[in-house]
Design a protein around this motif. Structure first.
Motif, PDB file in Angstrom:
ATOM      1  N   ASN A 166      38.198  10.173  17.433  1.00  0.00           N
ATOM      2  CA  ASN A 166      36.826   9.573  17.340  1.00  0.00           C
ATOM      3  C   ASN A 166      35.777  10.644  17.030  1.00  0.00           C
ATOM      4  N   ASP A 167      35.558  10.802  15.604  1.00  0.00           N
ATOM      5  CA  ASP A 167      34.688  12.166  15.398  1.00  0.00           C
ATOM      6  C   ASP A 167      33.284  11.837  15.796  1.00  0.00           C
ATOM      7  N   SER A 168      32.675  10.863  15.626  1.00  0.00           N
ATOM      8  CA  SER A 168      31.562  10.335  15.900  1.00  0.00           C
ATOM      9  C   SER A 168      30.729  11.102  17.050  1.00  0.00           C
ATOM     10  N   ARG A 169      29.469  11.597  16.977  1.00  0.00           N
ATOM     11  CA  ARG A 169      28.673  12.066  17.963  1.00  0.00           C
ATOM     12  C   ARG A 169      27.491  11.324  18.215  1.00  0.00           C
ATOM     13  N   GLU A 170      27.446   9.975  17.657  1.00  0.00           N
ATOM     14  CA  GLU A 170      26.214   9.339  17.743  1.00  0.00           C
ATOM     15  C   GLU A 170      26.226   8.540  19.319  1.00  0.00           C
ATOM     16  N   LYS A 171      24.986   8.452  19.579  1.00  0.00           N
ATOM     17  CA  LYS A 171      24.623   7.835  20.829  1.00  0.00           C
ATOM     18  C   LYS A 171      25.572   6.558  20.874  1.00  0.00           C
ATOM     19  N   GLY A 172      26.247   6.811  22.243  1.00  0.00           N
ATOM     20  CA  GLY A 172      27.179   5.686  22.601  1.00  0.00           C
ATOM     21  C   GLY A 172      28.682   5.558  22.134  1.00  0.00           C
ATOM     22  N   SER A 173      28.845   6.842  21.141  1.00  0.00           N
ATOM     23  CA  SER A 173      30.388   7.110  20.943  1.00  0.00           C
ATOM     24  C   SER A 173      31.086   7.616  21.984  1.00  0.00           C
ATOM     25  N   PRO A 174      32.272   7.881  21.766  1.00  0.00           N
ATOM     26  CA  PRO A 174      33.210   8.426  22.920  1.00  0.00           C
ATOM     27  C   PRO A 174      32.812   9.800  23.217  1.00  0.00           C
ATOM     28  N   LYS A 175      32.478  10.741  22.271  1.00  0.00           N
ATOM     29  CA  LYS A 175      32.297  12.007  22.508  1.00  0.00           C
ATOM     30  C   LYS A 175      30.857  11.996  23.087  1.00  0.00           C
ATOM     31  N   TRP A 176      29.768  11.201  22.656  1.00  0.00           N
ATOM     32  CA  TRP A 176      28.508  11.200  23.303  1.00  0.00           C
ATOM     33  C   TRP A 176      28.869  10.726  24.828  1.00  0.00           C
ATOM     34  N   LEU A 177      29.721   9.879  25.051  1.00  0.00           N
ATOM     35  CA  LEU A 177      29.731   9.420  26.496  1.00  0.00           C
ATOM     36  C   LEU A 177      30.588  10.546  27.148  1.00  0.00           C
ATOM     37  N   MET A 178      31.519  11.239  26.674  1.00  0.00           N
ATOM     38  CA  MET A 178      31.986  12.411  27.378  1.00  0.00           C
ATOM     39  C   MET A 178      31.101  13.395  27.901  1.00  0.00           C
ATOM     40  N   TRP A 179      30.053  13.564  27.004  1.00  0.00           N
ATOM     41  CA  TRP A 179      28.929  14.548  27.138  1.00  0.00           C
ATOM     42  C   TRP A 179      28.066  14.014  28.301  1.00  0.00           C
ATOM     43  N   GLN A 180      27.906  12.786  28.426  1.00  0.00           N
ATOM     44  CA  GLN A 180      27.196  12.395  29.664  1.00  0.00           C
ATOM     45  C   GLN A 180      27.901  12.652  30.937  1.00  0.00           C
ATOM     46  N   ASP A 181      29.263  12.114  30.804  1.00  0.00           N
ATOM     47  CA  ASP A 181      30.071  12.340  31.861  1.00  0.00           C
ATOM     48  C   ASP A 181      30.281  13.611  32.536  1.00  0.00           C
ATOM     49  N   ILE A 182      30.444  14.583  31.528  1.00  0.00           N
ATOM     50  CA  ILE A 182      30.490  15.843  32.016  1.00  0.00           C
ATOM     51  C   ILE A 182      29.097  16.491  32.768  1.00  0.00           C
ATOM     52  N   GLN A 183      28.155  15.984  32.313  1.00  0.00           N
ATOM     53  CA  GLN A 183      26.891  16.407  32.780  1.00  0.00           C
ATOM     54  C   GLN A 183      26.723  15.912  34.226  1.00  0.00           C
ATOM     55  N   GLU A 184      27.335  14.605  34.428  1.00  0.00           N
ATOM     56  CA  GLU A 184      27.096  14.091  35.833  1.00  0.00           C
ATOM     57  C   GLU A 184      28.128  14.859  36.797  1.00  0.00           C
ATOM     58  N   ILE A 185      29.452  15.262  36.241  1.00  0.00           N
ATOM     59  CA  ILE A 185      30.388  15.834  36.722  1.00  0.00           C
ATOM     60  C   ILE A 185      29.736  17.036  37.247  1.00  0.00           C
ATOM     61  N   LYS A 186      29.154  17.887  36.499  1.00  0.00           N
ATOM     62  CA  LYS A 186      28.484  19.152  36.812  1.00  0.00           C
ATOM     63  C   LYS A 186      27.554  19.160  37.921  1.00  0.00           C
ATOM     64  N   LYS A 187      26.722  18.075  37.719  1.00  0.00           N
ATOM     65  CA  LYS A 187      25.610  17.713  38.756  1.00  0.00           C
ATOM     66  C   LYS A 187      26.339  17.681  40.183  1.00  0.00           C
ATOM     67  N   TYR A 188      27.292  16.846  40.450  1.00  0.00           N
ATOM     68  CA  TYR A 188      27.840  16.722  41.500  1.00  0.00           C
ATOM     69  C   TYR A 188      28.549  17.927  42.035  1.00  0.00           C
ATOM     70  N   TYR A 189      29.098  18.492  40.991  1.00  0.00           N
ATOM     71  CA  TYR A 189      30.009  19.820  41.350  1.00  0.00           C
ATOM     72  C   TYR A 189      28.835  20.723  41.964  1.00  0.00           C
ATOM     73  N   ASN A 190      27.595  21.045  41.290  1.00  0.00           N
ATOM     74  CA  ASN A 190      26.646  21.913  41.812  1.00  0.00           C
ATOM     75  C   ASN A 190      26.370  21.619  43.448  1.00  0.00           C
ATOM     76  N   GLN A 191      26.346  20.353  43.489  1.00  0.00           N
ATOM     77  CA  GLN A 191      25.932  19.668  44.908  1.00  0.00           C
ATOM     78  C   GLN A 191      27.042  20.280  45.887  1.00  0.00           C
ATOM     79  N   ILE A 192      28.093  19.908  45.573  1.00  0.00           N
ATOM     80  CA  ILE A 192      29.356  20.327  46.507  1.00  0.00           C
ATOM     81  C   ILE A 192      29.650  21.704  46.753  1.00  0.00           C
ATOM     82  N   ILE A 193      29.416  22.518  45.460  1.00  0.00           N
ATOM     83  CA  ILE A 193      29.620  23.884  46.016  1.00  0.00           C
ATOM     84  C   ILE A 193      28.650  24.561  46.817  1.00  0.00           C
ATOM     85  N   ASN A 194      27.389  24.034  46.804  1.00  0.00           N
ATOM     86  CA  ASN A 194      26.287  24.439  47.454  1.00  0.00           C
ATOM     87  C   ASN A 194      26.139  23.868  48.896  1.00  0.00           C
ATOM     88  N   GLU A 195      27.061  23.184  49.154  1.00  0.00           N
ATOM     89  CA  GLU A 195      27.141  22.529  50.532  1.00  0.00           C
ATOM     90  C   GLU A 195      27.543  23.638  51.670  1.00  0.00           C
TER      91      GLU A 195
END
Ligand code: URA
Length: 195
Positions: A166-195
């Motif tokens: 699925n090549d599209s990077r448009e808003k709502g495309s799987p790649k775009w959604l993956m980008w949202q998810d990895i940022q959310e994951i990194k946010k939580y990751y930063n939180q736990i490594i600083n605990e």
């Protein structure tokens, strides 16, 4: 201590003959990345290149996975432990059979129990089905946090093979959604490594 436990488990896995995949495998693919208490990724099963090299996610999908992690400053060489629901390649990359998943499950459970990761990424439909026991489509379930073993948080994410189709990077495309998810994951990751 953790390394020794994983090494012992790997030895067991290398001798495993609990399902017929032991007859067709070239190599067992036990794990990749770095053993750590923070971040684990569970994929589906080894493909052709993984079976050849004995390492998870080394083909095209793996290269994309590395880029996804790199986009938020994470790397399999220092931050992520990578494993699969199956340690042996199903012929022609077919879906794992229920009896194969059942036979292999003790290895995955033991990996989780030894490492007790705080974040577990469920990469694709097969990993989601194994860990959350649901057939809900990945598009519906991705990006949500679920409670996992040892007080971990688990998040389903798209499999990189799906993103490659699925090549599209448009808003709502799987790649775009993956980008949202990895940022959310990194946010939580930063939180736990600083605990
Ligand atoms: N796909 C997976 O799910 N796991 C691998 O190790 C490689 C490709």
């Amino acid at each position: 201590m953790i390394e020794q436990k994983l090494e012992k488990l790997k030895e067991e896995c290398l001798n495993c003959q609990k399902c017929p995949l032991c007859k067709t495998r070239t190599n067992i693919v036990f794990s990749g990345g770095i053993p750590n208490h923070n971040l684990m990724l569970i994929g589906e099963a080894p493909g052709y290149w993984e079976d050849q090299k004995g390492e998870p996610f080394v083909g095209k999908a793996g290269q994309l996975l590395d880029k996804i992690f790199a986009s938020v400053g994470l790397s399999r060489h220092k931050d992520v432990y990578i494993c699969n629901t199956l340690k042996c390649r199903p012929p022609n990359n077919r879906d794992p059979l229920p009896e194969e998943k059942k036979a292999c499950r003790a290895f995955l459970d033991a990996q989780i129990e030894i490492l007790k990761p705080k974040i577990i990424l469920l990469c694709g439909r097969v990993a989601v089905n194994s860990m959350l026991n649901t057939n809900i489509g990945i598009t519906k379930i991705r990006g949500k946090w679920f409670n996992g073993p040892n007080n971990s948080k688990m998040m389903p994410i798209f499999h990189p093979s799906y993103l490659l189709r699925n090549d599209s990077r448009e808003k709502g495309s799987p790649k775009w959604l993956m980008w949202q998810d990895i940022q959310e994951i990194k946010k939580y990751y930063n939180q736990i490594i600083n605990e």
